[in-house]
Motif scaffolding. Structure first.
Motif, PDB file in Angstrom:
ATOM      1  N   TYR A   1       0.795  -1.225   0.000  1.00  0.00           N
ATOM      2  CA  TYR A   1       0.000   0.000   0.000  1.00  0.00           C
ATOM      3  C   TYR A   1       0.830   1.278   0.000  1.00  0.00           C
ATOM      4  CZ  TYR A   1      -4.380  -2.475   0.969  1.00  0.00           C
ATOM      5  OH  TYR A   1      -5.479  -3.281   0.896  1.00  0.00           O
ATOM      6  N   LYS A   2       2.047   1.192   0.444  1.00  0.00           N
ATOM      7  CA  LYS A   2       2.766   2.449   0.653  1.00  0.00           C
ATOM      8  C   LYS A   2       3.123   3.159  -0.637  1.00  0.00           C
ATOM      9  CE  LYS A   2       7.539   0.699   1.121  1.00  0.00           C
ATOM     10  NZ  LYS A   2       7.313  -0.751   0.919  1.00  0.00           N
ATOM     11  N   GLU A   3       3.033   2.468  -1.786  1.00  0.00           N
ATOM     12  CA  GLU A   3       3.432   3.122  -3.037  1.00  0.00           C
ATOM     13  C   GLU A   3       2.345   3.129  -4.099  1.00  0.00           C
ATOM     14  OE1 GLU A   3       7.038   1.591  -4.665  1.00  0.00           O
ATOM     15  OE2 GLU A   3       8.132   1.720  -2.764  1.00  0.00           O
ATOM     16  N   ILE A   4       1.170   2.660  -3.789  1.00  0.00           N
ATOM     17  CA  ILE A   4       0.167   2.503  -4.845  1.00  0.00           C
ATOM     18  C   ILE A   4      -1.036   3.405  -4.595  1.00  0.00           C
ATOM     19  CG2 ILE A   4       0.869   0.133  -5.326  1.00  0.00           C
ATOM     20  CD1 ILE A   4      -1.666  -0.776  -3.835  1.00  0.00           C
TER      21      ILE A   4
END
Lengths: 115, 237
Positions: free
Chosen positions: A29-32
Protein backbone atom coordinates in the motif's frame (compact mmCIF):
# COMPACT_ATOMS: atom_id res chain seq x y z
CA UNK A 1 -45.46 -4.66 -5.18
CA UNK A 2 -43.02 -7.05 -6.70
CA UNK A 3 -40.96 -8.77 -4.06
CA UNK A 4 -37.84 -10.17 -5.58
CA UNK A 5 -34.42 -11.15 -4.46
CA UNK A 6 -31.37 -12.41 -6.19
CA UNK A 7 -30.29 -16.00 -5.70
CA UNK A 8 -27.28 -16.35 -3.41
CA UNK A 9 -23.85 -16.31 -4.97
CA UNK A 10 -22.51 -19.72 -5.92
CA UNK A 11 -19.91 -21.05 -3.52
CA UNK A 12 -17.21 -20.80 -6.18
CA UNK A 13 -17.92 -17.14 -6.67
CA UNK A 14 -17.78 -16.47 -2.95
CA UNK A 15 -14.41 -18.22 -2.91
CA UNK A 16 -13.22 -16.12 -5.83
CA UNK A 17 -14.30 -12.89 -4.17
CA UNK A 18 -12.63 -13.82 -0.92
CA UNK A 19 -9.46 -14.64 -2.84
CA UNK A 20 -9.64 -11.28 -4.56
CA UNK A 21 -10.04 -9.50 -1.24
CA UNK A 22 -7.02 -11.36 0.05
CA UNK A 23 -5.02 -10.46 -3.05
CA UNK A 24 -5.87 -6.80 -2.73
CA UNK A 25 -5.04 -6.82 0.96
CA UNK A 26 -1.57 -8.16 0.30
CA UNK A 27 -0.53 -5.27 -1.94
CA UNK A 28 2.22 -2.90 -0.99
CA UNK A 29 0.00 0.00 0.00
CA UNK A 30 2.77 2.45 0.65
CA UNK A 31 3.43 3.12 -3.04
CA UNK A 32 0.17 2.50 -4.85
CA UNK A 33 -2.99 4.41 -5.55
CA UNK A 34 -6.01 2.78 -3.94
CA UNK A 35 -9.46 3.75 -5.23
CA UNK A 36 -12.12 4.32 -2.62
CA UNK A 37 -15.83 4.99 -2.53
CA UNK A 38 -16.69 7.43 0.22
CA UNK A 39 -20.01 8.12 1.82
CA UNK A 40 -21.00 11.11 3.88
CA UNK A 41 -22.11 10.48 7.43
CA UNK A 42 -24.53 13.09 8.73
CA UNK A 43 -23.52 14.15 12.21
CA UNK A 44 -25.98 17.01 12.36
CA UNK A 45 -29.20 15.33 11.30
CA UNK A 46 -29.78 18.48 9.35
CA UNK A 47 -27.91 17.82 6.16
CA UNK A 48 -29.81 17.59 2.95
CA UNK A 49 -30.01 14.16 1.37
CA UNK A 50 -27.90 13.61 -1.67
CA UNK A 51 -29.83 13.47 -4.87
CA UNK A 52 -29.44 13.21 -8.57
CA UNK A 53 -26.38 11.61 -9.96
CA UNK A 54 -26.17 8.67 -12.26
CA UNK A 55 -27.54 5.94 -10.07
CA UNK A 56 -24.09 4.74 -9.14
CA UNK A 57 -24.87 5.04 -5.45
CA UNK A 58 -27.77 2.60 -5.67
CA UNK A 59 -25.74 0.21 -7.77
CA UNK A 60 -23.02 0.27 -5.16
CA UNK A 61 -25.57 -0.26 -2.42
CA UNK A 62 -26.85 -3.38 -4.16
CA UNK A 63 -23.36 -4.70 -4.75
CA UNK A 64 -22.40 -4.06 -1.16
CA UNK A 65 -25.53 -5.75 0.16
CA UNK A 66 -24.92 -8.77 -2.04
CA UNK A 67 -21.28 -8.96 -1.02
CA UNK A 68 -22.02 -8.58 2.67
CA UNK A 69 -24.62 -11.35 2.54
CA UNK A 70 -22.18 -13.62 0.73
CA UNK A 71 -19.41 -12.85 3.17
CA UNK A 72 -21.69 -13.58 6.11
CA UNK A 73 -22.08 -17.14 4.92
CA UNK A 74 -18.41 -17.59 5.79
CA UNK A 75 -17.99 -15.04 8.58
CA UNK A 76 -21.28 -14.54 10.37
CA UNK A 77 -19.93 -11.72 12.52
CA UNK A 78 -18.61 -9.25 10.00
CA UNK A 79 -16.28 -6.75 11.57
CA UNK A 80 -15.10 -3.36 10.36
CA UNK A 81 -12.12 -4.81 8.54
CA UNK A 82 -14.30 -7.29 6.66
CA UNK A 83 -16.52 -4.45 5.47
CA UNK A 84 -13.53 -2.32 4.58
CA UNK A 85 -12.02 -5.12 2.54
CA UNK A 86 -15.33 -5.75 0.83
CA UNK A 87 -15.63 -2.10 -0.22
CA UNK A 88 -12.01 -2.10 -1.28
CA UNK A 89 -12.79 -4.96 -3.64
CA UNK A 90 -15.90 -3.20 -4.93
CA UNK A 91 -13.91 -0.05 -5.61
CA UNK A 92 -11.17 -1.99 -7.32
CA UNK A 93 -13.69 -3.69 -9.59
CA UNK A 94 -16.14 -0.87 -10.27
CA UNK A 95 -14.36 2.45 -9.76
CA UNK A 96 -13.71 3.08 -13.43
CA UNK A 97 -16.67 1.25 -14.91
CA UNK A 98 -19.25 3.16 -12.88
CA UNK A 99 -17.84 6.41 -14.22
CA UNK A 100 -18.39 5.46 -17.85
CA UNK A 101 -21.09 7.50 -19.59
CA UNK A 102 -24.14 5.75 -20.91
CA UNK A 103 -23.75 4.28 -24.39
CA UNK A 104 -25.80 6.93 -26.12
CA UNK A 105 -23.91 9.73 -24.38
CA UNK A 106 -20.42 8.42 -25.16
CA UNK A 107 -19.44 10.97 -27.78
CA UNK A 108 -16.59 8.89 -29.12
CA UNK A 109 -19.12 6.20 -30.04
CA UNK A 110 -21.43 8.61 -31.81
CA UNK A 111 -19.27 11.11 -33.68
CA UNK A 112 -22.06 12.27 -35.96
CA UNK A 113 -24.37 13.06 -33.07
CA UNK A 114 -21.57 14.79 -31.21
CA UNK A 115 -20.71 17.01 -34.13
CA UNK B 1 -20.91 2.25 10.26
CA UNK B 2 -22.04 -1.33 9.94
CA UNK B 3 -22.83 -2.98 6.62
CA UNK B 4 -26.51 -2.10 6.69
CA UNK B 5 -25.83 1.55 7.44
CA UNK B 6 -23.30 1.69 4.63
CA UNK B 7 -25.76 0.15 2.21
CA UNK B 8 -28.30 2.82 3.12
CA UNK B 9 -25.68 5.53 2.84
CA UNK B 10 -24.56 4.41 -0.62
CA UNK B 11 -28.15 4.17 -1.76
CA UNK B 12 -28.74 7.75 -0.70
CA UNK B 13 -26.95 9.34 -3.61
CA UNK B 14 -23.78 9.39 -5.61
CA UNK B 15 -20.64 8.40 -3.73
CA UNK B 16 -17.54 10.49 -3.43
CA UNK B 17 -14.71 8.89 -5.34
CA UNK B 18 -11.17 9.11 -4.06
CA UNK B 19 -7.87 7.52 -4.93
CA UNK B 20 -5.54 7.38 -1.96
CA UNK B 21 -1.79 7.58 -2.30
CA UNK B 22 0.97 7.66 0.25
CA UNK B 23 4.54 7.53 -1.00
CA UNK B 24 4.87 8.29 -4.69
CA UNK B 25 8.46 7.38 -5.59
CA UNK B 26 9.90 8.37 -8.91
CA UNK B 27 10.40 4.78 -10.05
CA UNK B 28 6.61 4.53 -10.31
CA UNK B 29 6.14 7.86 -12.06
CA UNK B 30 5.07 6.29 -15.36
CA UNK B 31 2.49 4.17 -13.53
CA UNK B 32 1.07 7.21 -11.75
CA UNK B 33 1.05 9.13 -15.03
CA UNK B 34 -1.04 6.42 -16.70
CA UNK B 35 -3.40 6.15 -13.75
CA UNK B 36 -4.01 9.88 -13.55
CA UNK B 37 -4.52 9.94 -17.30
CA UNK B 38 -7.16 7.23 -17.07
CA UNK B 39 -8.85 9.03 -14.19
CA UNK B 40 -8.82 12.36 -16.03
CA UNK B 41 -10.60 10.75 -18.98
CA UNK B 42 -13.51 9.76 -16.76
CA UNK B 43 -13.56 12.20 -13.87
CA UNK B 44 -13.21 15.88 -13.20
CA UNK B 45 -11.19 17.56 -10.46
CA UNK B 46 -12.70 18.15 -7.03
CA UNK B 47 -11.82 21.36 -5.27
CA UNK B 48 -12.46 22.15 -1.66
CA UNK B 49 -15.37 24.37 -2.68
CA UNK B 50 -16.82 21.61 -4.87
CA UNK B 51 -16.85 19.13 -2.04
CA UNK B 52 -18.16 21.61 0.49
CA UNK B 53 -21.02 22.46 -1.86
CA UNK B 54 -21.78 18.80 -2.43
CA UNK B 55 -21.92 18.12 1.28
CA UNK B 56 -24.02 21.19 1.94
CA UNK B 57 -26.54 20.73 -0.85
CA UNK B 58 -26.42 17.04 -1.64
CA UNK B 59 -25.92 17.84 -5.30
CA UNK B 60 -22.97 17.39 -7.60
CA UNK B 61 -23.36 20.01 -10.27
CA UNK B 62 -20.51 19.29 -12.63
CA UNK B 63 -21.09 17.30 -15.77
CA UNK B 64 -18.63 14.57 -14.92
CA UNK B 65 -18.20 12.81 -11.61
CA UNK B 66 -15.34 14.12 -9.55
CA UNK B 67 -12.35 12.31 -8.11
CA UNK B 68 -10.40 13.29 -5.03
CA UNK B 69 -6.72 12.51 -5.46
CA UNK B 70 -5.58 12.16 -1.86
CA UNK B 71 -1.91 12.20 -0.92
CA UNK B 72 -1.31 11.31 2.69
CA UNK B 73 1.31 12.21 5.24
CA UNK B 74 3.32 14.96 3.57
CA UNK B 75 5.92 13.00 1.68
CA UNK B 76 8.47 14.93 -0.34
CA UNK B 77 7.95 12.58 -3.28
CA UNK B 78 4.34 13.76 -3.50
CA UNK B 79 5.64 17.20 -4.38
CA UNK B 80 8.43 16.02 -6.66
CA UNK B 81 6.56 13.29 -8.55
CA UNK B 82 2.81 13.73 -8.25
CA UNK B 83 2.45 17.47 -8.32
CA UNK B 84 3.63 17.88 -11.93
CA UNK B 85 1.54 14.89 -13.00
CA UNK B 86 -1.57 16.35 -11.39
CA UNK B 87 -1.00 19.58 -13.24
CA UNK B 88 -0.46 17.74 -16.51
CA UNK B 89 -3.76 15.94 -16.19
CA UNK B 90 -5.77 18.80 -14.76
CA UNK B 91 -6.61 17.11 -11.49
CA UNK B 92 -6.62 18.51 -7.98
CA UNK B 93 -4.43 16.89 -5.38
CA UNK B 94 -5.48 16.90 -1.74
CA UNK B 95 -2.32 16.88 0.32
CA UNK B 96 -2.99 15.63 3.82
CA UNK B 97 0.13 16.80 5.53
CA UNK B 98 1.29 15.56 8.91
CA UNK B 99 2.74 18.83 10.04
CA UNK B 100 4.72 17.19 12.83
CA UNK B 101 6.55 15.26 10.13
CA UNK B 102 7.15 18.33 8.01
CA UNK B 103 8.35 20.25 11.02
CA UNK B 104 10.77 17.54 12.03
CA UNK B 105 14.48 18.29 11.48
CA UNK B 106 15.89 16.37 8.54
CA UNK B 107 18.20 14.32 10.72
CA UNK B 108 15.22 13.04 12.71
CA UNK B 109 12.74 12.38 9.92
CA UNK B 110 13.56 8.73 9.40
CA UNK B 111 13.19 8.02 13.10
CA UNK B 112 10.00 10.07 13.26
CA UNK B 113 8.62 8.15 10.33
CA UNK B 114 9.46 4.80 11.86
CA UNK B 115 7.86 5.83 15.15
CA UNK B 116 4.66 6.86 13.39
CA UNK B 117 4.42 4.06 10.82
CA UNK B 118 5.26 6.49 8.05
CA UNK B 119 6.83 4.27 5.45
CA UNK B 120 9.80 5.63 3.59
CA UNK B 121 11.58 4.48 0.45
CA UNK B 122 15.11 3.43 1.44
CA UNK B 123 17.80 5.79 0.17
CA UNK B 124 15.29 7.74 -1.88
CA UNK B 125 16.72 11.09 -0.86
CA UNK B 126 20.45 11.15 -0.08
CA UNK B 127 20.07 14.39 1.83
CA UNK B 128 17.79 12.62 4.27
CA UNK B 129 14.74 14.86 3.85
CA UNK B 130 11.74 12.65 3.22
CA UNK B 131 8.99 15.04 4.25
CA UNK B 132 7.75 18.11 2.46
CA UNK B 133 9.50 21.30 3.40
CA UNK B 134 7.44 24.21 4.61
CA UNK B 135 8.40 26.05 1.43
CA UNK B 136 6.89 23.20 -0.57
CA UNK B 137 3.75 23.25 1.56
CA UNK B 138 3.49 26.97 0.95
CA UNK B 139 3.92 26.42 -2.78
CA UNK B 140 1.15 23.84 -2.76
CA UNK B 141 -1.01 26.25 -0.85
CA UNK B 142 -0.35 29.04 -3.33
CA UNK B 143 -1.15 26.72 -6.23
CA UNK B 144 -4.39 25.68 -4.57
CA UNK B 145 -5.39 29.22 -3.74
CA UNK B 146 -4.49 30.64 -7.13
CA UNK B 147 -7.39 29.33 -9.08
CA UNK B 148 -9.11 26.67 -7.03
CA UNK B 149 -8.94 24.44 -10.02
CA UNK B 150 -6.21 22.04 -11.04
CA UNK B 151 -3.28 22.20 -8.66
CA UNK B 152 -3.41 21.49 -5.03
CA UNK B 153 -5.22 21.81 -1.80
CA UNK B 154 -3.03 21.04 1.14
CA UNK B 155 -4.19 19.53 4.36
CA UNK B 156 -2.07 19.72 7.44
CA UNK B 157 -2.44 17.82 10.65
CA UNK B 158 -0.88 18.40 13.99
CA UNK B 159 1.45 15.59 14.86
CA UNK B 160 3.63 15.47 17.90
CA UNK B 161 6.58 13.35 18.84
CA UNK B 162 9.45 15.09 17.11
CA UNK B 163 12.00 16.45 19.53
CA UNK B 164 13.23 19.31 17.45
CA UNK B 165 10.15 20.61 15.76
CA UNK B 166 7.28 22.89 16.39
CA UNK B 167 4.86 20.58 14.58
CA UNK B 168 1.65 22.14 13.43
CA UNK B 169 2.32 25.33 15.28
CA UNK B 170 5.27 25.81 13.04
CA UNK B 171 3.00 25.43 10.07
CA UNK B 172 0.69 28.07 11.39
CA UNK B 173 3.66 30.31 12.08
CA UNK B 174 4.74 29.86 8.48
CA UNK B 175 1.85 32.05 7.46
CA UNK B 176 -0.37 29.39 5.99
CA UNK B 177 -4.00 30.45 6.00
CA UNK B 178 -6.38 28.03 7.65
CA UNK B 179 -9.29 27.16 5.38
CA UNK B 180 -10.91 24.62 7.59
CA UNK B 181 -10.60 23.52 11.15
CA UNK B 182 -12.11 20.78 13.23
CA UNK B 183 -15.23 21.78 15.06
CA UNK B 184 -17.80 20.11 17.16
CA UNK B 185 -20.45 19.34 14.62
CA UNK B 186 -21.03 18.85 10.98
CA UNK B 187 -20.80 16.24 8.34
CA UNK B 188 -18.15 13.62 8.47
CA UNK B 189 -16.90 12.02 5.32
CA UNK B 190 -16.06 8.52 6.35
CA UNK B 191 -13.66 6.79 4.04
CA UNK B 192 -15.64 3.65 3.56
CA UNK B 193 -12.51 1.77 3.22
CA UNK B 194 -9.54 3.60 4.47
CA UNK B 195 -9.53 1.45 7.53
CA UNK B 196 -6.76 -0.19 5.63
CA UNK B 197 -4.23 1.52 3.51
CA UNK B 198 -3.71 4.50 5.73
CA UNK B 199 -0.07 5.36 6.17
CA UNK B 200 0.83 2.62 3.78
CA UNK B 201 -0.15 -0.40 5.79
CA UNK B 202 -2.92 -2.34 7.45
CA UNK B 203 -4.34 -0.24 10.18
CA UNK B 204 -7.73 -1.68 10.94
CA UNK B 205 -7.73 -3.33 14.30
CA UNK B 206 -4.25 -2.06 14.92
CA UNK B 207 -2.94 -0.34 17.97
CA UNK B 208 -5.24 2.33 19.20
CA UNK B 209 -8.33 0.96 17.51
CA UNK B 210 -7.83 2.90 14.31
CA UNK B 211 -10.99 4.11 12.68
CA UNK B 212 -11.45 5.36 9.18
CA UNK B 213 -9.96 8.75 8.60
CA UNK B 214 -12.14 11.77 8.57
CA UNK B 215 -12.09 14.52 6.03
CA UNK B 216 -13.13 17.84 7.42
CA UNK B 217 -14.39 20.73 5.42
CA UNK B 218 -15.64 24.22 6.03
CA UNK B 219 -19.04 23.94 7.59
CA UNK B 220 -18.75 20.22 7.50
CA UNK B 221 -16.23 19.48 10.14
CA UNK B 222 -16.29 16.62 12.56
CA UNK B 223 -15.54 15.97 16.14
CA UNK B 224 -13.08 13.39 17.15
CA UNK B 225 -11.11 13.33 13.96
CA UNK B 226 -8.33 10.89 14.19
CA UNK B 227 -6.30 9.27 11.51
CA UNK B 228 -4.37 6.39 12.80
CA UNK B 229 -2.95 8.23 15.72
CA UNK B 230 -0.73 10.18 13.40
CA UNK B 231 -2.87 13.24 13.35
CA UNK B 232 -5.34 14.18 15.99
CA UNK B 233 -6.35 17.75 15.44
CA UNK B 234 -6.33 18.46 11.74
CA UNK B 235 -6.35 21.68 9.86
CA UNK B 236 -6.88 22.24 6.21
CA UNK B 237 -4.57 24.86 4.79
Amino acid sequence: MINFSLPPLPEEEVDARLADMERLGNRDYKEIGVPMFLVAEDLTEGARPRSGGDGSGRILALLLAEGAEALRTRRPDLDAEDIARLIEALADRHFLSLAAPSFSRATELHPETAS
Amino acid sequence: MDAEALVRAFAGGPPIRAVNFHNTPVHRAEEYDRQLGALAERFGPVTEDDLAAFLATGRWTRSRPGVVIALYNGYRNNFDVMRPLLERHGLVGWFFVASGYVGCPVAEQLAFGAAHTLATIPDEYPDGRYALSWDEVRELDRAGARDREPHADAYAGLGGGCRGAGGGDRGLAAGLPARARPSGAGLRVAHGLSLRGESGGRRAGGPGGVRGPVLELPGAAAAGAEAGGLTRAQTLY
